[in-house]
Structure formats: C-alpha cells, structure tokens
Design a protein around this motif. Structure first.
Motif, PDB file in Angstrom:
ATOM      1  N   VAL A  85      55.661  91.574  -7.000  1.00 14.40           N
ATOM      2  CA  VAL A  85      54.937  90.558  -7.757  1.00 14.40           C
ATOM      3  C   VAL A  85      55.720  90.152  -9.003  1.00 14.40           C
ATOM      4  O   VAL A  85      55.679  88.995  -9.432  1.00 14.40           O
ATOM      5  N   GLY A  86      56.456  91.095  -9.587  1.00 12.71           N
ATOM      6  CA  GLY A  86      57.258  90.797 -10.764  1.00 12.71           C
ATOM      7  C   GLY A  86      58.604  90.181 -10.451  1.00 12.71           C
ATOM      8  O   GLY A  86      59.435  89.994 -11.341  1.00 12.71           O
ATOM      9  N   VAL A 104      54.717  91.455   4.182  1.00 15.31           N
ATOM     10  CA  VAL A 104      54.832  90.140   4.825  1.00 15.31           C
ATOM     11  C   VAL A 104      53.811  89.183   4.216  1.00 15.31           C
ATOM     12  O   VAL A 104      54.113  88.011   3.969  1.00 15.31           O
ATOM     13  N   GLU A 105      52.612  89.672   3.952  1.00 15.27           N
ATOM     14  CA  GLU A 105      51.597  88.831   3.305  1.00 15.27           C
ATOM     15  C   GLU A 105      52.069  88.313   1.955  1.00 15.27           C
ATOM     16  O   GLU A 105      51.734  87.209   1.539  1.00 15.27           O
ATOM     17  N   LEU A 106      52.856  89.128   1.268  1.00 16.88           N
ATOM     18  CA  LEU A 106      53.377  88.739  -0.044  1.00 16.88           C
ATOM     19  C   LEU A 106      54.670  87.945   0.059  1.00 16.88           C
ATOM     20  O   LEU A 106      55.279  87.619  -0.968  1.00 16.88           O
ATOM     21  N   ASP A 107      55.099  87.637   1.300  1.00 16.63           N
ATOM     22  CA  ASP A 107      56.322  86.870   1.530  1.00 16.63           C
ATOM     23  C   ASP A 107      57.536  87.529   0.866  1.00 16.63           C
ATOM     24  O   ASP A 107      58.393  86.871   0.289  1.00 16.63           O
ATOM     25  N   GLY A 309      58.523 108.898  10.938  1.00 11.07           N
ATOM     26  CA  GLY A 309      59.818 108.499  10.429  1.00 11.07           C
ATOM     27  C   GLY A 309      59.687 107.225   9.623  1.00 11.07           C
ATOM     28  O   GLY A 309      58.688 106.504   9.718  1.00 11.07           O
ATOM     29  N   GLU A 310      60.679 106.951   8.838  1.00 10.09           N
ATOM     30  CA  GLU A 310      60.647 105.784   7.968  1.00 10.09           C
ATOM     31  C   GLU A 310      61.578 104.696   8.499  1.00 10.09           C
ATOM     32  O   GLU A 310      62.532 104.982   9.235  1.00 10.09           O
ATOM     33  N   ASN A 311      61.282 103.468   8.119  1.00 13.32           N
ATOM     34  CA  ASN A 311      62.119 102.327   8.465  1.00 13.32           C
ATOM     35  C   ASN A 311      62.778 101.773   7.219  1.00 13.32           C
ATOM     36  O   ASN A 311      62.389 102.094   6.090  1.00 13.32           O
ATOM     37  N   LEU A 312      63.763 100.918   7.423  1.00 11.78           N
ATOM     38  CA  LEU A 312      64.493 100.299   6.321  1.00 11.78           C
ATOM     39  C   LEU A 312      64.152  98.817   6.269  1.00 11.78           C
ATOM     40  O   LEU A 312      64.337  98.098   7.254  1.00 11.78           O
ATOM     41  N   PHE A 313      63.632  98.374   5.120  1.00  6.67           N
ATOM     42  CA  PHE A 313      63.230  96.984   4.917  1.00  6.67           C
ATOM     43  C   PHE A 313      64.216  96.289   3.983  1.00  6.67           C
ATOM     44  O   PHE A 313      64.771  96.922   3.074  1.00  6.67           O
ATOM     45  N   ILE A 314      64.405  94.988   4.189  1.00  2.33           N
ATOM     46  CA  ILE A 314      65.277  94.183   3.328  1.00  2.33           C
ATOM     47  C   ILE A 314      64.416  93.155   2.607  1.00  2.33           C
ATOM     48  O   ILE A 314      63.707  92.368   3.237  1.00  2.33           O
ATOM     49  N   PHE A 315      64.480  93.152   1.280  1.00  3.26           N
ATOM     50  CA  PHE A 315      63.685  92.214   0.491  1.00  3.26           C
ATOM     51  C   PHE A 315      64.415  90.887   0.309  1.00  3.26           C
ATOM     52  O   PHE A 315      65.649  90.842   0.277  1.00  3.26           O
TER      53      PHE A 315
END
Length: 426
Positions: A85-86, A104-107, A309-315
C-alpha cells in the motif's frame, strides 16, 4: 472503511511496531539491486539460503540479490501489506502460496505466465505444484521448495512401550499415544507424552492440522465457499481427535505459535510430533544416534497430507527489475538450487530433475525418512488460493485454540468461527 484504507493504516503500525524500514531497490552502475523478503526458519536453513544467494550473486555480477529475514509468516503479513500500500514492496517475496489472492486484489504482483512459458524450467517443475502457483487462471509464483506433513517418532520409545506396529488409523494413533505417555521416574507425574501438538491461531498450526480434516472427509473448499463450518464433519471429527488426545493426557501443547519447535521431541519428552521434512536436517544433527523415524498421517476415511512449502512472488516495480527478479526465480526453480536446498534443509525438491539426480537419490538412500515424504506426496492436498484465505485460516485457528484449551466443543468452536466469518464476508 475500505480494504485499502485499512491496509494503509498498517504502514504506520509496521514502522512503529516492527521498526522495519522499507527501502526501495535500484539500478546503479549497471547493477540491478534486488531485495528478497523471507521468513526461512530455523537459522540453519537461512544459512543454506544465504550461501545459495551468494552463488547467484557471484555468477550474475549485473544482478545482486539482498536476502532479508523479516520474521515468521504471521509476522510478515502486516509488513507485506503495508509495503504494498505504501508503494515500497520488495522485489521478491518468499511466502506460502495462499497469499496470492490478496496480493492480486491489490494489483501488486507480476503475472508470470509469459516469462515462465519461455523458460525451460517450467517443464521441470512438479506438475502437482501448479495448483499452488495459480489464481484466477494465471500463474503468480514459482515454487521455492515443497514438503508435506508426517509423524516423526522415536523408535526406542516405541520399543520400550512394547509397540510393534506403527499406527495406521486414528483409533490406533490415539491408543499408541496413550501407551507412550508415562511417568518414568515414579513421582506420579507424567514426564513423557505421546505426542506434541501445536497451539495457536497462526497458519502453521492450521497447516499441521489440515491433513486430519481432509482424512476425516472434510473439504477446505467448502469452507472457502462459506458453507457452515459446523456442518463440516471432517473438521469436527479432526478437532475431536486432537481434543481427545489432550483429554487423554497423551498430548503436550506447544507454547503459543511455537508449534514448529522440536526441543521436546529431541529430548525425548515426547515420542511423536506432527511436522515435515524441513526438520530433517537439524533433527538428524541433534539426535546423534539416529533414533527417529517418520510414518504417514494415520487415516480415518482416507489417506491425506498437506502439500506445503513456500513460493516465490515477484512484485510490480519496473521492467528491468522485474526481469532480473524472474532470472533469480528461474535459478530458485532450477535443478542445482533445488538439489542444494533439499540436501541442506530436508525440504523436498520442487524440480523433477533434482529428485531424479544421482546426488539426491544418494541422499534419500542415506535418509529413508525422506522417502516417506516423497511417497506420501501422492495423497497431498494444497490449501486453496483465494482472497479471503487468511481470514478463514485465522478463524479455524481460533476454533483450534478453543478446543485444545478445552474452552469449547469442536462444533461450538466452529459455529463461533462461522459467525465471525459471516460478519467479515458480509
């Protein structure tokens, strides 16, 4: 107040309470600097990650990744949302896949379909993991590693208690836990318990419990669709089993939100613990004589386990940084990374070539407990990805806490959780 306004308030909280500084990454002197936020635990696993990040940085002088530990997942959530948000998110995020719906909701995320379709690593990823990578028909993450949940046990304690067969059903499981619970020094106080159970409202506790709900015939998808929790017989029966273990005196509960700790198991204070392969390396180091094994989650209506397990996200940041971040994501999903990560931590490789590699097969031969998790993966279920998952998970966690502390019956606790969810979703 709108969802985004509420999240905006979290910025102040994140700065004030955690002292976390959101510093943007940049491109300087033709070097793209990226920030990776992660909550890898225990510290020994973070050391493995740092060595692998260092390898990437050495081979990619034009891309430098800075790996930052920002707390356990439940502690990370307000920081992540506040950063988004910031407008100061990290470039890369290590987190469990269920966060995708919210982001995804926060685009906030870069969809990875186009880049992944062009990458040779896509065909090497275990097909069973693609459900955790998708939301609303698009791919939003790549698997960092995978695991599932089983029962660690101490063979010497089973032998001393006269237990010759591992439990395969809930009824057998409960009886074995009773048999293992003992007063070993004659002071009329229990000093060895059958099983260690996690206590708390956090996601770890829910993740550990979910295999029992699925085994009892419950479906988390029904919960997501807002079907009355009190009508979810699988959830009721799974909570009842755990409450029975506590009432029997067979279970010792963790400190709140500390269910991942294994000290009681290592010391022999408990004979069984529900956990996963991420503990293999340090349990192996701590129990020098190798006195531990693993068996699958006992079945009620069906065999089940949680795929974790964890996944890797790209912002979303800027094109150059997003492409550089995907290059690191490719590295994480590659055979070499997955093999080294698995050997160093006990996680299961998400890469099929890694699982079949000579190096990893030699590891499995030396560590037969890993084979139990690999074989059990066929019964694995992924947590669903939807925007309201964290609210549902917390509500289940509240019900679990009330039941384990004997403040409520399973049905009553789930009814109260459903009432909270109804208010939230309405």
């Amino acid at each position: 107040m709108s969802y985004k306004k509420i999240l905006a308030l979290l910025i102040a909280v994140a700065f004030t309470v955690t002292g976390c500084q959101f510093s943007p990454t940049s491109v300087q002197d033709n070097v793209t600097h990226l920030t990776l936020w992660q909550g890898v635990n225990p510290p020994s696993n973070r050391d493995v990650l740092q060595k692998l990040v260092d390898k990437f940085n050495q081979k990619h002088p034009n891309i430098q990744v800075d790996s930052l530990y920002v707390g356990q997942p439940d502690q990370q959530m307000p920081k992540i949302l506040a950063a988004v948000v910031g407008n100061a998110p990290p470039d890369l995020l290590w987190f469990n896949p269920t966060i995708a719906g919210q982001l995804v909701e926060l685009d906030a995320l870069v969809p990875l379909d186009e880049m992944l379709n062009k990458s040779p690593v896509k065909d090497e990823i275990d097909p069973a993991l693609f459900d955790s990578m998708k939301y609303q028909g698009k791919i939003w993450s790549v698997p960092f590693a995978t695991n599932n949940v089983g029962i660690f046990y101490r063979p010497s304690l089973f032998k001393a208690a006269g237990i010759k067969e591992l439990p395969k059903t809930w009824e057998e499981f409960r009886q074995v836990a009773k048999t293992l619970t003992r007063d070993t020094n004659g002071d009329n106080k229990i000093d060895r318990y059958g099983i260690f159970l996690p206590l708390g409202k956090g996601e770890f506790t829910v993740f550990i419990w979910l295999p029992f709900m699925w085994s009892g015939g419950g479906e988390l998808a029904e919960i997501a669709a807002k079907v009355d929790l009190a009508d979810n017989q699988g959830a009721i029966s799974a909570l009842q089993l755990w409450q029975d273990l506590v009432k029997d005196g067979s279970a010792i509960l963790s400190a709140p939100e500390r269910g991942f700790e294994t000290d009681a198991f290592v010391s022999g204070k408990v004979a069984m613990q529900v956990t996963g392969p991420w503990t293999l390396t340090y349990i192996n180091n701590d129990i020098k004589d190798g006195d531990f094994g693993v068996f699958p989650i006992p079945a009620n209506e069906r065999q089940a386990t949680s795929i974790g397990g964890e996944n890797l996200f790209i912002f979303k940041t800027e094109s150059a940084r997003e492409k550089a971040a995907f290059e690191f994501a490719e590295y994480v999903a590659s055979e070499n990374f997955q093999t080294e990560w698995a050997l160093g931590t006990g996680y299961l490789p998400a890469n099929l070539k890694s699982r079949q590699s000579e190096k990893y097969q030699a590891y499995v031969k030396e560590n037969p407990t890993a084979k139990v998790f690999l074989e059990q993966a066929q019964y694995g279920r992924s947590r669903p990805v939807f925007a309201g998952y964290t609210r549902v998970s917390e509500s289940i966690g509240r019900a679990m806490e009330a039941v384990l502390l004997n403040k409520s019956s399973p049905k009553q606790a789930l009814q109260e959780s459903q009432q909270r969810l109804d208010l939230i979703f309405k």
